[in-house]
Structure formats: C-alpha cells, structure tokens
Write a protein that holds these residues in place. Sequence first.
Motif, short mmCIF file in Angstrom:
data_model
loop_
_atom_site.label_atom_id
_atom_site.label_comp_id
_atom_site.label_asym_id
_atom_site.label_seq_id
_atom_site.Cartn_x
_atom_site.Cartn_y
_atom_site.Cartn_z
N ASN A 1 0.82 -1.21 0.00
CA ASN A 1 0.00 0.00 0.00
C ASN A 1 0.86 1.27 0.00
N TRP B 1 -18.38 0.99 5.54
CA TRP B 1 -18.21 0.16 4.35
C TRP B 1 -19.25 -0.96 4.38
N PHE C 1 -13.44 -4.71 -1.45
CA PHE C 1 -12.23 -4.03 -1.00
C PHE C 1 -11.14 -4.16 -2.06
N PRO C 2 -10.31 -3.13 -2.23
CA PRO C 2 -9.17 -3.25 -3.14
C PRO C 2 -8.22 -4.38 -2.72
N ASP C 3 -8.09 -4.61 -1.41
CA ASP C 3 -7.27 -5.70 -0.89
C ASP C 3 -7.94 -6.21 0.38
N THR D 1 -5.88 -6.09 3.88
CA THR D 1 -5.71 -4.79 4.53
C THR D 1 -6.99 -3.96 4.42
N ALA D 2 -8.12 -4.63 4.52
CA ALA D 2 -9.41 -3.98 4.31
C ALA D 2 -9.64 -2.82 5.28
N TYR E 1 -8.36 0.51 4.21
CA TYR E 1 -9.18 1.20 3.21
C TYR E 1 -10.43 1.82 3.84
N GLY F 1 -9.27 5.00 5.24
CA GLY F 1 -9.08 5.98 4.18
C GLY F 1 -10.39 6.61 3.74
N ARG F 2 -11.47 5.82 3.70
CA ARG F 2 -12.77 6.38 3.35
C ARG F 2 -13.25 7.35 4.42
N PHE G 1 -5.43 7.02 6.07
CA PHE G 1 -5.05 5.77 5.40
C PHE G 1 -3.59 5.45 5.69
N ASN H 1 -2.30 2.42 8.13
CA ASN H 1 -1.47 1.43 7.45
C ASN H 1 -0.09 1.33 8.10
#
Length: 444
Positions: A124, A262, A268-270, A273-274, A277, A280-281, A288, A292
């Motif tokens: 990330n 969410w 999730f993009p990943d 590591t949901a 994300y 980040g939202r 983020f 991380n």
Amino acid sequence: MADTLLANQAPAPGLKRALRFRDLVLYGIVLIQPTAPMPSFGIIYQQARGHVVTAVLLAMVAMLFTSISYGRMARVHPHGGSAFLYVGKEIHPSLGYLTGWCLVMDYILNPLICVIWCSRAAMNFIHGVPYVVFVVFFAILFTALNCNGVETSARINALVAALLGAVIVLVLAAAVRWIAMQTHMGMSAFLQPFYDPGTFRMDGLLRGTSIAVLTYIGFDGISTLTDEAKDPARSIPRAIVFTCFITGILAAIEVYAAQIIWPHGQAFPDIDTAYVYVSGRAGGPVLFLIVNGALLLANMGSGMASQLGAARLLYAMGQDGALPRRFFAAVDSRNRIPRNNVLLIGAICFVGALCFSYQLGTELLNYGALLAFAGVNLSSILYGWRHGRLHQWFPMLLSLGGLVTCMFLWGNLGRLALTAGTAWALAGILLWVIQRRPGITIEA
C-alpha cells in the motif's frame, strides 16, 4: 557452626508481588493489542457476509467461558500458566503433549501471518513492487534481527500499545465525523452490522466467528504473572476474564464503525488490509497512511517477538528430547540464542507466506488455539468433578459451555485448515509414539 551459617544466610531473592488488578488487565490488553480485529477484519467480513461485529461478539462469548476456565486452572496450578500443563496434569500427559504440539504450530504460524500482512501493507506504501519481494524482505528482516539478539522491551511494547490506542481514537473520531455528514442513512443502516436479513447466512456467520477468535488470542498470557501479582488467587482469574471482556467490547466498537462506513456488497481493493481502506474512506489519505503504518509497525513487532518465542519453544522441546537435541537445543555462543531454530522458522515464514493466504494462516492458528482452549475447559470440568461435584456444578457448567462452543467453532473452520491442522496433529502423535518405542531415540 553450620547451623549458625544457615541461620545467618539471607533468603534467596524471589519475584516481587507488585502487580495489581489494573496492572494485570493493562498487561493483557497490551499483549493482545488494542487493534487486534483490524488485520483480520477483511476476511471475517468476507466469510460472515458483513456480520463482523456479530462474529466478534459471538467469539467473545466462547472466550469468556474459556477465560473463566483459565482463571480456575491458574488458581489450581499457579506455577506454569499454560494449556499443555493444565491438560497434562488434569487429563493425561500424552494429551498435554498433543496440546503443546498444537501450540507449537500456533507459535510458528504467528510470525508467518505477520510476514503476509506486513507484505500486503507495504504494497500500500510502495506500488508496483511484487508481493514476493516484500515477503523476502520481511522474512529476512525478522530473522536477521532475531539472530543478532535484538528484542523489544516491555517499555517499547507499552509505547506501541499507546500509539495504537491513539490510532483507534483517530479512526473512531473520523468515523463519527463521516457518519454525521451522511444525510441519507436511516435507522436500518445502524442495525445492519448486527443483522442484515438480505445477506445473513448461519454457516457464514459461524465460519467468520471461528476466524474472529484470533482477536482474543493472548489473554491467557496473564496467567504467567502469578508469581508477581498481589493476591493472585483472586486477581489473576478476574484479570483474565475482564481483559477478554474489554477486548471484545473494544473490538466490537472498532468493527461496528467500519461496517457502517463500508456496508456489505462493496468490494475491497485488498481483502487482507481492508480496515486500512475503511480508514481511508473515513479520514482520507492521511488517515489511510497513519493506520497502514501503525498496523505495519504493530505486526512487525509481533512477528519478531513471536518468531523468537517459537524458537525458544523449539529449544525447550529439544532440551527435553521431544525434538532432536543436536539441532533444536543448540545455542549460538555469541548472542546466546537458538540460532538454528530462528533460521528454520524464518525459512518456514518465507515459504509459507508464498504458499498460504492470510485467511488460511489465521484459520490454522485458530485450529491449534481452539483445541488448546477446549483442553483447558475439559481440564476445569474434570478438576471440578474430582473435587466436590455438588458445590462445583456452576463452574463445571461454565467450563462445559466453553468446551462446547470451542469445539463447535473448531468444526466450522475451513476444510483445508482442518485437513492441514489434523495432519500436523497426527505428525505430533507419530513423533510421540516413536519417542516411546524401546531402543529408539531422537537425541542425535
């Protein structure tokens, strides 16, 4: 003359009984880590079809039963504090060995899943670098630092826990701000994290709950402080139960906020590591990076410590003759560490991180943990049965609840995890049998 010398001889120093109830609880929370549900949030979310908070709370019920059994056993066997000791003393030494063998798998898997998660989190930060490069980096980093005798102190661990606590506050504050800015959310949106009729499936929830047990692993470490606690017969059991409860409530709040931000159905993009994300939202790119980085730091510390802990456990087994002594009981003359074991576990972490998913690693870890927890509950039941069945009926009933829930969750682990875990257990049984055959030794 000899009597006079003995009378004047100072008593051997012992451990100072200085730890109060709140000190024990703080130690337990630091040991588990306040951000425990964040790394596994994505896979629980996926398996439970969005019902992460329900899975975490159901896992807490099972762990509360088990924590009560741990507290009872810590009072009965104050010097030790391990599942294999309780099972070996109360049930049978051979089952105690098998419990210890399953815990060896847990000790080895913990640094392995930390390598996996750290590699995903590093991706990330630095995009475009292949996953295998980070696996090599973290496996070598953990191994090299441990081979050179680098250990994290209790003060550093407490500082990391405080920083993680600050991160949780930031995440929750950002979540409240994000929710307050939503004008289209109805009351049903706030209830969906507990139960969403459109996505709920019991088998998925139970599968997620069996993974959510990872959130609580470590609470039993409080029992190792028996010799340093004030009034240990009372404070140790209470601290174990209270730590488990506080962990569950804090974890439920963390994942509840994440599920509001969410909702289920959005990929999730990943998945590994949901939670990053989600942060980040809620708080933008800055949060983020903070989350991380904080979770990456926490998993690096956990991975290094658990790798060295696993190496020391293998060393103890080598000394006892349970594993080949020449290899596993060897100690490096310069750094005074079991270098062979550190290197072996580093190699396992490297290969395993390339072959395992984070989900499979966590389920395999919970395979051993749930069997060990079930053993502690059964030990508590048998102890009560032998020492006053009538007035021990309520503690025995609580331990029975722990035994049933742990075995039920164990049965809901993934088929691959059950197969691989059972293969490991059978290998341990085979080793146990070989050790006891006349004329056969594994000392070489």
